[in-house]
Write a protein that holds these residues in place. Sequence first.
Motif, mmCIF file in Angstrom:
data_model
loop_
_atom_site.group_PDB
_atom_site.id
_atom_site.type_symbol
_atom_site.label_atom_id
_atom_site.label_comp_id
_atom_site.label_asym_id
_atom_site.label_seq_id
_atom_site.Cartn_x
_atom_site.Cartn_y
_atom_site.Cartn_z
ATOM 1 N N SER A 45 46.256 -76.859 36.745
ATOM 2 C CA SER A 45 46.060 -75.407 37.080
ATOM 3 C C SER A 45 46.998 -74.422 36.801
ATOM 4 O O SER A 45 47.903 -74.291 35.721
ATOM 5 C CB SER A 45 45.852 -75.671 38.866
ATOM 6 N N CYS A 46 47.411 -73.477 38.259
ATOM 7 C CA CYS A 46 47.489 -72.102 37.962
ATOM 8 C C CYS A 46 49.390 -72.346 36.967
ATOM 9 O O CYS A 46 49.350 -71.322 35.962
ATOM 10 C CB CYS A 46 48.457 -71.624 39.046
ATOM 11 N N CYS A 47 50.032 -73.352 37.002
ATOM 12 C CA CYS A 47 51.362 -73.305 37.035
ATOM 13 C C CYS A 47 51.196 -73.809 35.153
ATOM 14 O O CYS A 47 52.614 -73.126 34.887
ATOM 15 C CB CYS A 47 51.803 -74.791 37.433
ATOM 16 N N ALA A 48 50.075 -74.180 35.084
ATOM 17 C CA ALA A 48 50.331 -74.706 33.342
ATOM 18 C C ALA A 48 49.592 -72.741 33.179
ATOM 19 O O ALA A 48 50.802 -72.778 31.345
ATOM 20 C CB ALA A 48 49.310 -74.265 33.218
ATOM 21 N N HIS B 58 39.848 -81.082 41.578
ATOM 22 C CA HIS B 58 38.829 -81.240 42.576
ATOM 23 C C HIS B 58 39.939 -80.894 43.756
ATOM 24 O O HIS B 58 39.968 -81.918 44.768
ATOM 25 C CB HIS B 58 37.884 -81.593 42.931
ATOM 26 N N ARG B 59 40.352 -79.547 45.055
ATOM 27 C CA ARG B 59 41.301 -79.786 45.851
ATOM 28 C C ARG B 59 40.488 -78.838 46.993
ATOM 29 O O ARG B 59 40.983 -79.294 47.896
ATOM 30 C CB ARG B 59 42.165 -78.374 45.468
ATOM 31 N N SER B 60 39.454 -79.174 47.931
ATOM 32 C CA SER B 60 39.124 -79.277 48.677
ATOM 33 C C SER B 60 39.267 -78.004 49.444
ATOM 34 O O SER B 60 39.377 -78.075 50.370
ATOM 35 C CB SER B 60 38.841 -79.921 49.275
ATOM 36 N N VAL B 61 38.939 -77.244 48.578
ATOM 37 C CA VAL B 61 39.509 -75.736 48.450
ATOM 38 C C VAL B 61 38.516 -74.758 49.938
ATOM 39 O O VAL B 61 38.249 -74.620 51.052
ATOM 40 C CB VAL B 61 39.113 -74.519 47.130
ATOM 41 N N GLU B 62 36.712 -75.450 49.220
ATOM 42 C CA GLU B 62 35.325 -75.184 50.809
ATOM 43 C C GLU B 62 36.089 -75.821 52.280
ATOM 44 O O GLU B 62 35.668 -75.144 53.467
ATOM 45 C CB GLU B 62 34.462 -75.182 50.186
ATOM 46 N N LYS B 63 36.464 -77.402 52.334
ATOM 47 C CA LYS B 63 37.104 -78.053 53.646
ATOM 48 C C LYS B 63 37.921 -77.000 53.982
ATOM 49 O O LYS B 63 37.827 -76.615 55.393
ATOM 50 C CB LYS B 63 37.089 -78.987 53.288
ATOM 51 N N MET B 64 39.440 -76.589 53.506
ATOM 52 C CA MET B 64 40.161 -76.037 53.639
ATOM 53 C C MET B 64 39.892 -74.488 54.665
ATOM 54 O O MET B 64 40.620 -74.553 55.437
ATOM 55 C CB MET B 64 41.270 -75.713 52.737
ATOM 56 N N ARG B 79 44.217 -69.533 43.789
ATOM 57 C CA ARG B 79 44.271 -70.440 42.754
ATOM 58 C C ARG B 79 43.485 -70.776 42.491
ATOM 59 O O ARG B 79 43.522 -72.207 41.825
ATOM 60 C CB ARG B 79 44.926 -71.413 44.076
ATOM 61 N N LEU B 80 41.865 -70.334 42.918
ATOM 62 C CA LEU B 80 40.897 -70.888 42.354
ATOM 63 C C LEU B 80 40.775 -70.636 40.957
ATOM 64 O O LEU B 80 41.077 -71.205 39.862
ATOM 65 C CB LEU B 80 39.289 -70.783 42.662
ATOM 66 N N ASP B 81 40.322 -69.216 40.538
ATOM 67 C CA ASP B 81 40.272 -68.498 39.679
ATOM 68 C C ASP B 81 41.687 -67.755 39.138
ATOM 69 O O ASP B 81 41.883 -66.531 39.349
ATOM 70 C CB ASP B 81 38.767 -68.134 38.992
ATOM 71 N N TYR B 82 42.758 -68.314 38.563
ATOM 72 C CA TYR B 82 43.593 -67.901 38.935
ATOM 73 C C TYR B 82 44.421 -66.776 38.087
ATOM 74 O O TYR B 82 44.881 -66.212 37.846
ATOM 75 C CB TYR B 82 45.226 -69.373 39.119
ATOM 76 N N LEU B 83 43.509 -66.405 36.835
ATOM 77 C CA LEU B 83 42.967 -65.867 36.046
ATOM 78 C C LEU B 83 42.331 -64.296 36.272
ATOM 79 O O LEU B 83 42.224 -63.416 35.992
ATOM 80 C CB LEU B 83 41.955 -66.142 34.808
ATOM 81 N N ALA B 161 54.278 -60.769 42.522
ATOM 82 C CA ALA B 161 53.995 -62.132 41.758
ATOM 83 C C ALA B 161 53.463 -62.171 40.535
ATOM 84 O O ALA B 161 52.753 -60.479 40.001
ATOM 85 C CB ALA B 161 52.778 -62.988 42.254
ATOM 86 N N ARG B 162 53.088 -62.813 39.990
ATOM 87 C CA ARG B 162 52.922 -62.763 38.472
ATOM 88 C C ARG B 162 51.071 -63.561 38.116
ATOM 89 O O ARG B 162 50.892 -62.707 37.219
ATOM 90 C CB ARG B 162 53.991 -63.259 37.689
ATOM 91 N N LEU B 163 51.738 -64.685 39.015
ATOM 92 C CA LEU B 163 49.605 -64.662 38.609
ATOM 93 C C LEU B 163 49.017 -64.850 40.185
ATOM 94 O O LEU B 163 47.832 -64.558 39.825
ATOM 95 C CB LEU B 163 50.000 -66.790 38.435
ATOM 96 N N THR B 164 49.464 -65.566 40.673
ATOM 97 C CA THR B 164 48.820 -65.008 41.980
ATOM 98 C C THR B 164 50.192 -64.341 43.311
ATOM 99 O O THR B 164 50.071 -63.838 44.272
ATOM 100 C CB THR B 164 49.430 -67.287 43.042
#
Lengths: 409, 380, 176
Positions: A45-48, B58-64, B79-83, B161-164
């Motif tokens: 994921s992101c770290c990649a 699959h990181r169970s984001v919707e549950k969290m 962190r879903l679509d980090y771009l 931050a650079r990405l997130t």
Amino acid sequence: MAVGLDLLPRYLDPLPGGKGVVSAVDVIVNWARAHSLWPLVYGTSCCAIEMMATGAARHDIARFGAEVFRASPRQADLIILAGTLTEKMADHLVTLYQQMPDPKWVIAMGACTISGGPFYYDSYSVVRGADRVVPVDVYLPGCPPRPEALLHALTELQQVIKGETIRNRRASKELTTAPPVDRMAVDLAAWEEEQDEHIAEVEANKAAWKEANPDFQAYKHPKLDKPKLEAVERVKTPRRGALPSALWAAVAERFDGLSLATCDEVTEDALAAMDADSEAILDLVIDPERYAALVGFLRGNEATGCDMLHQLTAFDDGEQISVLVHLLSVSQGHKVFVRCALEREAPTLPSLSGLFPAATWHERETAEMFGVVFAGHPDPRRLFVAEGLKGYPLRKDWSDPSRVVAREL
Amino acid sequence: MEREQHIEVRPPSAGGNTEEYWLNMGPQHPATHGVLHLIVRLDGETVREVKPELGYIHRSVEKMAENLTLLQNIHLTDRLDYLSCHMNNHAVCMVAEQACDIGVPERAEYIRVIVSELQRIQSHLLWWGAFAMDIGALSAFLYGFAEREKITDIFERLCGARLTMNYFRPGGVAQDLYDGFEQDARQACSDILYALDEYQRLVTGNLIFQERTRGVGILSRDKAIGYGCSGGTARASGLDYDVRRDDPYGIYDRFSFDVPVATAGDCYARYEVRMEEMRQSVQIIEQALKDLPVGPIQAKAKPVLKIPKGLQVFRQVETARGSFAMTAIGDGTATPLRVSYRSPGFMHVAALHEMSAGFKIADLITILGSLDPVIPDIDR
Amino acid sequence: MSNPRDILGPQRFSQSHAAPKLIPPNASVTKRYFIRVVTGVTSLLTGMRVTIGKFFDPRTTVTQQYPENRDELKMAERFRGRVVMPHDADGEHNCTGCTLCEKACPNGSISVLNTKHASGRKILGKYIYRLDSCTLCNLCIEACPFGAIEMGTEFELATTRKEGLVEILNKKAGRL
């Protein structure tokens, strides 16, 4: 190669000056290993993305001799664990690790691979720390860490490698085996136990202390000077496509007994209010028997013209499971929602995959997460979670303490 | 090409002296853009069927999300679509704003548009590099990233931050622009335009690239609608739909920009549409920078954002990949009853089979690359 | 069935930029072959002109020499490296132990553990910060009304010891 080197101390050490030779070999071998690390292409994921950025021109990991990202684990000796490790992926990671020839090293990049990071609490599918699965040499915190930080981790790893010796090969690091706990609660409990005596003592001597220090003034912490914010009136986004009343008229003509989720009773006034509110969306409530017919009508009818299934999902309000269908008219621009409440025991609906191919995957997801059975579904398999997960995770009454760390505080 | 929509698992016996076989591609494969597992049925080198297998991230984001407040949810959508994290944040913020009736100051709206469009360019640059690398042009990857770093630098100075980035807040943005941002953004825009011309010479015009992408992976308009495709993938198939224009949010209706649409529906059409989108994004940024007002960047909001009980709030945004939507259902407490994310890539990968059947396995890589999938976004 | 790989397929995208001239659809096999050879080589050379130009132009060098440039490498002012708790010259910090940051943290990276001063006043005892799960989202810093915590710009945090990533930020108990 590695086997042959292992034998060196056995034969050389007894000879005069042999120990020095072994040390020299150590230095040379470690130097070579440290400066030609071949990482495996592994990014989840992101770290990649930051790992790719490290490999690209600006940061250029080639300056460290580590630019040869190998797609095959058999040619690699370093895994940079870039991104969250899920339970479904964990088995594959172990396979990859085992396929790598010795000696091999692991960098855990980012919070997810160190401890689960943002997914430590409440997640049912994330491994809390890659060191539960493979031994990790260098931990690199950050979310995600900068490319320079990855280069720093690489230099740290080089130091680790240079400290190794063929005399007694470094024992592999141990895996973490303790189950993940609610760290906040554990720390708080430990702290309270530690402080019990102190607090009891304070409580007992409070009055005496105050008498002894009558002019005690508590320090007042200066507050930060944060700018005062003004409330701003909200501008609603404009409407595109048909008015809710027009859509309602088209639907109500064909289906009686429909209701709207947004109002108790569908009256002229309620519809007029929806028309006036440019953000209001028609949210139809339908019974399971006529659900497929209604969606088919919305798709086929010219006035409604909902040609795209935007999303199909469900929610659990504690009593019933409601399936939500979001339909979109690409040509006109309006949206129509359909919801259908189902009983918790064996909820069943007809599948929409004949109408919209898009429904196929959405229904698989909804079936997996809520246990809704879609009759006539062409491919009723699990979509996301590995086999072995019991129950339906997004239902409100689901819990599985072996997978989820609940946050109490 | 007429085929059945869903082919049974047992492969039918192939005629002639070839035998069909199944090949596992991924989840650990450099060309699958993450951990996507494709189960491919092949006849020789020809793809007969593709079955994507999801869930490796699959990181169970919707549950969290059900246990987090809306404010805390913003950082998870990074962190879903980090771009496209600014656009994802925008969706969450708009849900909060609609549910709690929070206005957004003008300046914040402009900042949102500028950073979103910068990120769209940044994401497309990465896609361009990765796509060309999938086809075999490694140098393109280096060029794309070198250009992308310029925008990353701006984001780092602006958001920290650079990405997130976690930059948007309900009612505005977290921090004001830094001194010199406008100049940096203008510089980045002109650099991008120069670089795009360079890319045309470097990759677009190359005959190998043309032959690898033209006519490959055709997705018809009907199929694109049927599968719920959006963004550049759908627009390359002739589906003229852009959330920024057709379901306007924020202040996108104030800017004039073209929505590039191609009709061929192949990988090259998707490529051209995305390349043109970058130019259009530059146009939007330039217009927004010209009109950027001064003023507050955040509006007053309630300290605890509660979605009223039973209310369903739906907002969609146009991310770099397509229509990302967030649906939140409230229960009157600080945490929502249910949060659901609609990710564009999910539908694109669902349609992968439609595009790739009949092509060679090497084309499958091209087709997947042209869809610009971000696997954590698909798996959530 | 038409060959899906036929590069002669129609390209109806209106704003086509540098697409090479397509081979005429009615060209003979020989003509087609030669056109392809010529187009292939010229398009390759066009691309290589870009890369060779970059190769000889020192202005286009983008590589940064980390770690040699460590002294000049300055992080942006807002860069979020890790949470730090600034202490003044006397070793005092500004934390009151109000736990707002703990509540704001989405993933439980902060534990504010309070104790009591002899006067009975609640003060901060131990401020646990778990860098190993911190996502550097800045919500704790925004929540703090006293400016007791900040984002540090340190980024070289790699370590071989995982235990070292859980830290106690305050050097001593809270101020009275």
